[in-house]
Design an enzyme around this catalytic site. Structure first.
Site, PDB file in Angstrom:
ATOM      1  N   SER A 176       0.827  -1.367  -0.121  1.00 16.03           N
ATOM      2  CA  SER A 176      -0.147   0.153  -0.122  1.00 16.03           C
ATOM      3  C   SER A 176       1.070   1.177   0.090  1.00 16.03           C
ATOM      4  O   SER A 176       1.670   1.312  -0.977  1.00 16.03           O
ATOM      5  CB  SER A 176      -1.056  -0.123   1.355  1.00 16.03           C
ATOM      6  OG  SER A 176      -1.843   0.674   1.048  1.00 16.03           O
ATOM      7  N   MET A 298       0.022   0.958   5.044  1.00 18.62           N
ATOM      8  CA  MET A 298      -0.644   1.532   6.107  1.00 18.62           C
ATOM      9  C   MET A 298      -1.748   0.526   6.304  1.00 18.62           C
ATOM     10  O   MET A 298      -2.616  -0.348   5.524  1.00 18.62           O
ATOM     11  CB  MET A 298      -1.476   2.862   5.981  1.00 18.62           C
ATOM     12  CG  MET A 298      -2.277   3.653   7.055  1.00 18.62           C
ATOM     13  SD  MET A 298      -2.819   5.151   6.572  1.00 18.62           S
ATOM     14  CE  MET A 298      -1.538   5.872   5.502  1.00 18.62           C
TER      15      MET A 298
END
Length: 358
Positions: A176, A298
């Site tokens: 991510s 995250m």
């Protein structure tokens, strides 16, 4: 510098659109943890304000007069290094500019999606707040040189993996925040002779995954493309899960094929495309004969997928904290006890190649 406990996050807004400056200010200023310290209407002013104000994070538009966002970013990284969140248009051109910015040192990006739609405004507001707060606790990374297309297998310091005797047929990779640059680093270390198919799920909007796959294909020796329904995961090929949808893998005869689905089919998965869904379905389709890899990001997407993979007998690698832009996804795997090996970013691609004996 990460703000000390109790101190507000100081934000500088750089955008040539007065509407966007007001929109971003309106969203961020309502949060008690955030303070807007200034704004700028173009890149030249943005660089000056960054030097003067020393904010914790800058939201930076890409297209601006006098000095565009990427040029301004490069100057800031030299004169007043700080975390920069790019605000990008949802177009192919916006995607390409965003990836240039990430390679130049931006920590993350957020697509412009402020329309009359209440749903779109809600998504933009939530993403902006989440990414501003997440970026502030990120690791300020050193800008890595852009890796040229590799024509021969890279040389690693260690020639044999401790997993060399473990049977795998596929590799699943999830990432991510910080992932676009990290994934390029990993894939660029894997030679074209790699004998297994690689499936990637990285949190990106629909307009970005196609250009990103094209970019990777131009910079790595592997064959890389955006996945489509019915694609077969082939040796030496990397398929990138398309943005805006969820991707699962299903057994089809002797092989494994791609199935994409609207997000409404899997409402429990918050992150799109879901790493958990990709990893779990691939592990099921290949009966655990795979390597799972979790890179910077995250949140904790990927943990459940890696956990399921371990129950199937698969092996796992996660990126270490020191080289992760944000340690959330790798950390969840480490703390959850599903990481067989924890490696710095520069070693992960080499280890994937070693697992296959290439």
């Amino acid at each position: 510098m990460i703000p000390s406990q109790g101190r507000k996050i100081r934000v500088l807004i750089v955008d040539d659109s007065s509407f966007m400056r007001m929109a971003i200010r309106g969203i961020l200023s309502r949060d008690p943890e955030i303070e807007i310290v200034g704004s700028a209407a173009d890149g030249v002013e943005g660089v000056q304000r960054a030097i003067e104000l020393k904010p914790d994070i800058i939201t930076m538009d890409v297209e601006m007069p006098r000095l565009d966002g990427i040029a301004a970013l490069k100057q800031i990284m030299v004169k007043a290094p700080t975390r920069v969140l790019m605000v990008s248009t949802l177009t192919n051109e916006g995607a390409r500019a965003t990836f240039d910015a990430l390679e130049a040192g931006a920590v993350d990006y957020i697509p412009k999606n402020v329309t009359d739609s209440a749903d779109a405004q809600k998504v933009f507001r939530e993403e902006l707040l989440r990414k501003v707060k997440g970026a502030v606790v990120s690791v300020a990374r050193t800008v890595l040189p852009v890796t040229a297309r590799i024509t021969a297998p890279p040389v690693a310091r260690v020639t044999k993996s401790r997993f060399a005797q473990h049977k795998i047929n596929y590799v699943g990779i999830g990432a991510s925040t910080g992932g676009p640059v990290a994934l390029q680093e990993v894939l660029s270390r894997i030679p074209a002779t790699f004998p297994y198919g690689i499936m990637v799920a990285i949190h990106m909007p629909k307009a970005f995954t196609g250009p990103y796959a094209e970019r990777l294909n131009a910079k790595c020796s592997l064959s890389i493309k955006e996945a489509a329904d019915g694609d077969v995961l082939k040796p030496g090929q990397v398929l990138v899960a398309p943005g805006g949808r969820h991707t699962s893998l299903v057994r089809h005869g002797a092989g494994v094929t791609v199935k994409t689905s609207p997000t409404t089919d899997y409402p429990k998965y918050v992150y799109i495309p879901s790493v958990d869904l990709m990893m779990t379905s691939l592990a099921e389709a290949c009966s655990g004969s795979m390597l799972g890899v979790i890179l910077t990001g995250m949140g904790n997407d990927g943990f459940k997928g890696m956990q399921f993979l371990k129950t199937k007998g698969g092996i796992t690698i996660v990126q270490d904290e020191a080289t992760s832009t944000i340690y959330g996804m790798p950390k969840s795997c480490v703390e959850g006890g599903v990481a067989d090996e924890i490696l710095p970013l520069t070693e992960i691609g080499f280890e994937i190649a070693r697992v296959a004996g290439t």
